[in-house]
Design an enzyme around this catalytic site. Structure first.
Site, PDB file in Angstrom:
ATOM      1  CG  HIS A  55      -7.728 -48.482   7.908  1.00  0.00           C
ATOM      2  ND1 HIS A  55      -9.014 -48.002   7.862  1.00  0.00           N
ATOM      3  CD2 HIS A  55      -7.009 -47.662   7.106  1.00  0.00           C
ATOM      4  CE1 HIS A  55      -9.065 -46.951   7.058  1.00  0.00           C
ATOM      5  NE2 HIS A  55      -7.860 -46.727   6.584  1.00  0.00           N
ATOM      6  CG  ASP A  56      -4.121 -54.633  12.290  1.00  0.00           C
ATOM      7  OD1 ASP A  56      -5.120 -54.767  13.018  1.00  0.00           O
ATOM      8  OD2 ASP A  56      -3.114 -55.360  12.385  1.00  0.00           O
ATOM      9  CG  ASP A  71      -3.899 -56.056  17.429  1.00  0.00           C
ATOM     10  OD1 ASP A  71      -4.379 -55.693  16.324  1.00  0.00           O
ATOM     11  OD2 ASP A  71      -4.506 -55.906  18.506  1.00  0.00           O
ATOM     12  CB  SER A  73      -7.555 -56.502  16.065  1.00  0.00           C
ATOM     13  OG  SER A  73      -7.391 -55.183  15.596  1.00  0.00           O
ATOM     14  CB  THR A 182       2.052 -40.916  -3.838  1.00  0.00           C
ATOM     15  OG1 THR A 182       2.472 -40.738  -5.191  1.00  0.00           O
ATOM     16  CG2 THR A 182       2.865 -42.054  -3.234  1.00  0.00           C
ATOM     17  CG  ASP A 199      -0.746 -39.207  -7.319  1.00  0.00           C
ATOM     18  OD1 ASP A 199      -1.241 -40.227  -7.838  1.00  0.00           O
ATOM     19  OD2 ASP A 199       0.433 -39.155  -6.908  1.00  0.00           O
ATOM     20  CB  THR A 201       1.456 -40.842 -11.002  1.00  0.00           C
ATOM     21  OG1 THR A 201       1.721 -40.096  -9.783  1.00  0.00           O
ATOM     22  CG2 THR A 201       1.730 -39.968 -12.203  1.00  0.00           C
TER      23      THR A 201
HETATM   24 CA    CA Z   1       1.626 -41.105  -7.456  1.00  0.00          CA
END
Ligand code: CA
Ligand code: HEB
Length: 342
Positions: A55-56, A71, A73, A182, A199, A201
């Site tokens: 997300h950055d 950066d 932010s 995952t 998932d 796992t």
């Molecule tokens: Ca997994």
């Protein structure tokens, strides 16, 4: 060349690295492992640390001159960016990470990517992610609208990735990056069922995510009709609509399927895709390679397996070129996947 890499002993007297500039990262590593990742676990905080790297990083656009990216932010301007809808829940993550960043000599941009690489190393089966030190930091918050949402179409998602940075991401690279799911769960898509994994796992970096998203969906773990969610094939699990569609779209389905039971490819491609995300908006040539501070993850030896009662006949075949691999089914009656607890 002798073929040997020279290593230096750090001032702490116990750790060695190829570049002395990386030495302060050992104290940070110990602090994160002890105080955020519950002594080196692939826990909810580790999952969240990986989500934060994305997300950055992804908040950069070729259309507006490629400002931003990885950066920091999202941590520097956290009050602004964590209020953006796709960043829901990351306010808590930043609040947990910020005091740790503040007590070490590392900037927020490097801190976020270091914490993410370290987090992944706690998950058995994961590749050892590379980490580069020395990012320049944000002087302004990212604009809203650059982080993909689970209710976006495949075209919207692929366009957004293609627009991230001067080079952008190809369709296949988007699939590679989604290997992250995952070791992931949703807390806020359906707030009534926090910690619902993608998932069966979520503490293991295996290929089950690519298998399980390809199965015919039958059940909602929480409420029905939540925006951005599709039926999953396993009780206790959540399937994002975006993952469901990417697994079935002609631009991405064959690449998606190619990861099923192919842990070597999962490693190689996730390293490539994640490194690219972690360097968005930065010049790799100006950074110092501190990858040797990231621990080597535990290895696993597992075969991709259909969940109990399910088999090849439950696969919604989407790749037109290659048949889905023939795999065994886990024995016994259907069970529910437990939530990831914080
Ligand atoms: Ca997994
Ligand atoms: Fe992700 C989670 C979406 C990509 C990593 N995701 C998530 C979620 C969502 C998403 C919705 C949930 C949240 C909550 O909590 O609720 N993604 C998404 C999308 C996309 C993505 C739409 C595009 C397609 N991811 C991604 C990437 C990465 C990631 C690329 C990295 C690399 N995620 C992630 C993680 C997680 C998530 C790790 C988990 C977190 C937790 O567990 O908490």
């Amino acid at each position: 060349s002798t073929g040997l890499t020279k290593r230096v002993v750090c001032p702490d007297g116990k750790n060695t690295v190829t570049n002395a500039a990386c030495c302060p990262l050992f104290a940070l590593r110990d602090d994160l492992q002890r105080n955020l990742f519950n002594n080196g676990a692939c826990n909810a905080e580790a999952h969240e640390a990986l989500r934060l790297t994305f997300h950055d990083g992804i908040a950069i656009s070729n259309k507006t001159g490629n400002h931003g990216g990885a950066d920091g932010s999202i941590m520097i301007f956290d009050r602004i960016e964590t209020a953006f809808h796709p960043n829901i829940g990351l306010d808590e993550v930043v609040a947990q990470q910020k005091p740790i960043q503040a007590r070490h000599s590392i900037n927020p941009a490097d801190f976020i990517q270091f914490a993410g690489a370290l987090a992944v190393s706690n998950c058995p089966g994961a590749p050892q992610l590379p980490f580069f030190l020395g990012r320049k930091v944000a002087t302004a918050p990212a604009p809203d609208g650059l982080v993909p949402e689970p209710f976006h179409t495949v075209e919207q998602i692929l366009d957004r990735f293609a627009d991230a940075g001067p080079v952008g991401f190809e369709d296949v690279e988007v699939v590679w990056a989604l290997s992250a799911h995952t070791i992931a769960a949703a807390n806020d898509v359906d707030p009534n069922t926090p910690g619902t994994p993608f998932d069966s796992t979520p503490a293991i970096f295996d290929t089950q995510f690519f298998l399980e998203t390809q199965l015919h969906g039958t059940t909602f773990t929480g409420r029905t009709g939540v925006k951005g969610e599709e039926r999953s094939a396993v009780r206790g699990e959540m399937r994002l609509q975006s993952d469901h569609l990417l697994a079935r779209h002609n631009r991405t389905a064959c690449e998606w399927q190619s990861f099923v039971n192919n842990p070597q490819k999962l490693h190689d491609r996730f390293i490539d895709a994640w490194l690219k995300i972690s360097l968005l908006g930065q010049d790799q040539d100006l950074l110092t390679d501190c990858s040797d501070v990231i621990p080597v993850p535990k290895t696993i030896n597992v075969q991709a397996t259909f969940p109990p009662t399910l088999s090849n006949k439950n696969v919604e075949q989407a790749c037109a070129d290659t048949a889905f691999p023939t795999l065994a089914s886990a024995p016994g009656p259907a069970t529910a996947v437990p939530p990831v607890r914080r």
